[in-house]
Write an enzyme that holds these catalytic residues in place. Structure first.
Site, PDB file in Angstrom:
ATOM      1  N   ASP A 121     116.995 117.687 -22.041  1.00 21.03           N
ATOM      2  CA  ASP A 121     116.758 119.205 -21.742  1.00 21.03           C
ATOM      3  C   ASP A 121     117.670 119.297 -20.572  1.00 21.03           C
ATOM      4  OD1 ASP A 121     115.424 117.894 -19.505  1.00 21.03           O
ATOM      5  OD2 ASP A 121     113.591 118.876 -19.826  1.00 21.03           O
ATOM      6  N   ARG A 172     124.169 116.260  -5.056  1.00 24.47           N
ATOM      7  CA  ARG A 172     124.436 114.885  -4.798  1.00 24.47           C
ATOM      8  C   ARG A 172     125.946 114.721  -4.414  1.00 24.47           C
ATOM      9  NH1 ARG A 172     123.108 110.147  -9.194  1.00 24.47           N
ATOM     10  NH2 ARG A 172     124.816 111.166 -10.396  1.00 24.47           N
ATOM     11  N   ASP A 244     126.144 101.965 -16.712  1.00 25.54           N
ATOM     12  CA  ASP A 244     126.558 103.194 -16.350  1.00 25.54           C
ATOM     13  C   ASP A 244     126.112 103.906 -14.873  1.00 25.54           C
ATOM     14  OD1 ASP A 244     124.025 103.168 -17.627  1.00 25.54           O
ATOM     15  OD2 ASP A 244     123.897 105.122 -17.511  1.00 25.54           O
TER      16      ASP A 244
HETATM   17  P1  AMP Z   1     119.950 108.069 -15.815  1.00 23.66           P
HETATM   18  O1  AMP Z   1     118.686 107.234 -16.398  1.00 23.66           O
HETATM   19  O2  AMP Z   1     119.604 108.978 -14.939  1.00 23.66           O
HETATM   20  O3  AMP Z   1     121.147 107.085 -15.286  1.00 23.66           O
HETATM   21  O4  AMP Z   1     120.472 108.718 -17.313  1.00 23.66           O
HETATM   22  C1  AMP Z   1     121.042 107.887 -18.345  1.00 23.66           C
HETATM   23  C2  AMP Z   1     121.626 108.867 -19.426  1.00 23.66           C
HETATM   24  O5  AMP Z   1     120.754 109.858 -19.710  1.00 23.66           O
HETATM   25  C3  AMP Z   1     122.836 109.664 -18.557  1.00 23.66           C
HETATM   26  O6  AMP Z   1     123.787 109.998 -19.511  1.00 23.66           O
HETATM   27  C4  AMP Z   1     122.034 111.118 -18.304  1.00 23.66           C
HETATM   28  O7  AMP Z   1     122.924 112.189 -18.184  1.00 23.66           O
HETATM   29  C5  AMP Z   1     121.042 111.185 -19.458  1.00 23.66           C
HETATM   30  N1  AMP Z   1     119.931 111.963 -19.195  1.00 23.66           N
HETATM   31  C6  AMP Z   1     119.133 111.520 -18.572  1.00 23.66           C
HETATM   32  N2  AMP Z   1     117.617 112.564 -18.417  1.00 23.66           N
HETATM   33  C7  AMP Z   1     118.299 113.527 -19.158  1.00 23.66           C
HETATM   34  C8  AMP Z   1     117.627 114.791 -19.489  1.00 23.66           C
HETATM   35  N3  AMP Z   1     116.537 115.253 -18.992  1.00 23.66           N
HETATM   36  N4  AMP Z   1     118.625 115.655 -20.148  1.00 23.66           N
HETATM   37  C9  AMP Z   1     119.807 114.952 -20.674  1.00 23.66           C
HETATM   38  N5  AMP Z   1     120.415 114.176 -20.334  1.00 23.66           N
HETATM   39  C10 AMP Z   1     119.676 113.261 -19.589  1.00 23.66           C
HETATM   40 MG    MG Z   2     122.612 107.211 -14.779  1.00 31.17          MG
END
Ligand code: AMP
Ligand code: MG
Length: 472
Positions: A121, A172, A244
């Site tokens: 979302d 951030r 990542d």
């Molecule tokens: P993270 O766990 O924050 O490192 O996110 C891993 C990946 O999932 C990244 O590409 C984020 O941009 C994507 N992501 C995490 N939460 C969301 C969300 N609520 N909506 C869209 N993309 C998300």
């Molecule tokens: Mg990430």
């Protein structure tokens, strides 16, 4: 006064394939929760009225000079390659060069969907936003490289997670948002021009002395080795060390289900999604090496003579465990008050840690109190501590280390997980006092601050946080 951010963007000048231009998606009713005034000053930002800042930090109003974009990257998540990630709920507004001469990204996190959102979302809820705010700022105050929190806003919208939650956006700040995964995506797609361009960009921005891709690999290795050793020294568990979430600049980035340990155990895991314990406390050095190997694999693709590149890269990666060990020893020597290296130091430190694990000793409080009654009290069987302390005292006396030196290596305060959870629960009810207080106390983690003794206490049995959910 009108808010002013002196943007000086470089990422937006890179080829189109590096990102998707994307404005933040407006929210219903932004309200400013916090502005980090000290950081704003370093970034040469002129603050404005709270109302105006809420509009900017919620993404409703794009400030002059911003060129919002979502960055492309990929990465290994829990060891499995995901060919396309990217900013799915963040936009880079642009960069500023601070009063310290350092270029930094300003990014909104939780700012709506982007072309990389996949099924998400694009939003964030208040809990993780405040967690990242508090923990990243605490990390900075501890002296550990990290992204920082410039602002937090409520959106006035509901976000659906385990249930309906209040939405929020975090602003951030990072030396950059380049990740191992930023290199991986071009390497995996065979986009060698982009890979070369990115390599040059990273060198210029972060390691101007580094020569070529292998110089970059070495520099990232050294920065990551230092960083992980610093995490180990404060009992920090990142929780999701995917490639990542591994920063080229060597900063702690992407605070998700992260936490600091209370009682010491090497296998500690917090994240509810880390069933296998891949990212457990004591695995972090090994994972950092694994992540560096992924960076090496990506960088190699740009060489004509692959065999020679593989050989050099392998050598660079294989040197990392020893560097980590050196950095780790340096940290832990300081923690137990040793200024000189001697044969047997490693054994002395390991012996203490084993005894701490067997006695469920509080990591932070034990090191802070070494040599005093309070250290003994951390052990279920204080005699276990006494046996270790005897040999240690003999060694420390020879060095005559002043108490301040040890205090500077052992924080009195860390953002304890149960306090962070309590802070979030209060904020959801509209009470931001615990958030303010945690920030205030954690700005000076190496000072005793008797008024905040309650924040030094490990969780009572009913306060222990069982799992930190990734429902970010
Ligand atoms: P993270 O766990 O924050 O490192 O996110 C891993 C990946 O999932 C990244 O590409 C984020 O941009 C994507 N992501 C995490 N939460 C969301 C969300 N609520 N909506 C869209 N993309 C998300
Ligand atoms: Mg990430």
């Amino acid at each position: 006064m009108t808010m002013m951010i002196p943007f000086d963007n470089s990422y937006a000048r890179l080829p189109e394939g590096f990102f998707a231009r994307q404005a933040p998606v407006s929210v219903r009713a932004p309200r400013l929760i916090a502005l980090n005034a000290d950081l704003a000053q370093v970034l040469r930002i002129t603050p404005g009225e709270a109302e105006e800042m809420a509009q900017v930090f919620a993404g409703n109003s794009v400030p002059e000079g911003a060129e919002p974009l979502a960055q492309l990257y990929s990465g290994h998540q829990f060891g499995t390659y995901n060919p396309q990630l990217g900013d799915g709920r963040a936009v880079l507004l642009g960069e500023v060069v601070g009063t310290d001469g350092i270029r930094r990204d300003i990014q909104l996190k939780g700012s709506g969907q982007t072309p990389f959102s996949r099924r998400g979302d694009g939003r964030a809820w208040l809990g993780p936003v405040l967690r990242e705010y508090v923990v990243s700022e605490a990390m900075h105050a501890l002296g550990i490289p990290t992204t920082r929190a410039l602002a937090a806003v409520e959106t006035g919208e509901i976000v659906l997670r385990e249930g309906p939650m209040p939405g929020a956006v975090l602003t951030r700040v990072a030396q950059s948002h380049l990740r191992v995964g930023t290199f991986q995506v071009f390497a995996a797609r065979g986009q060698l021009d982009n890979l070369r361009r990115l390599t040059e960009y990273a060198i210029q921005r972060h390691y101007p002395q580094a020569e070529g891709p292998m110089g970059l690999l070495r520099a990232v290795r050294d920065a990551q080795a230092r960083l992980i050793a610093q995490w180990m020294g404060v009992g920090f568990i990142h929780g999701v060390m995917n490639t990542d979430n591994s920063s080229i600049a060597g900063e702690t980035i992407d605070y998700g289900p992260c936490a600091f340990m209370d009682s010491y155990h090497p296998n500690t895991v917090f994240s509810s999604i880390d069933q296998m314990g891949r990212y457990a406390y004591s695995n972090q050095p090994e994972i950092a090496v694994w992540n560096l190997a992924q960076l090496a694999t990506a960088l190699i693709q740009q060489f004509e003579d692959k065999d020679a590149a593989v050989e050099e890269a392998t050598e660079i990666v294989h040197a990392m465990p020893d560097l980590l060990q050196e950095q780790w020893l340096e940290r832990f020597r300081a923690k137990i008050g040793l200024t000189r290296a001697e044969e047997g130091d490693l054994e002395m430190i390991s012996d203490l840690l084993i005894r701490m694990a067997q006695n469920r000793a509080d990591f932070t409080n034990t090191f802070r109190a070494l040599g005093s009654q309070n250290a003994r009290d951390q052990f279920t069987d204080p005699a276990t501590y006494d046996q270790w302390a005897e040999g240690w005292q003999a060694r420390v006396q020879r060095e005559a280390v002043p108490a301040e030196v040890m205090a500077a290596a052992n924080p009195a305060f860390i953002p304890r997980n149960h306090r962070v959870e309590q802070m979030i629960q209060a904020a959801v009810q509209g009470d931001y006092a615990p958030f303010q207080r945690l920030n205030d106390v954690l700005r000076r983690p190496y000072e005793d601050q008797p008024d905040a003794a309650d924040l030094k206490r490990p969780p009572a049995e009913n306060e222990v946080v069982q799992a930190t959910f990734c429902g970010t």
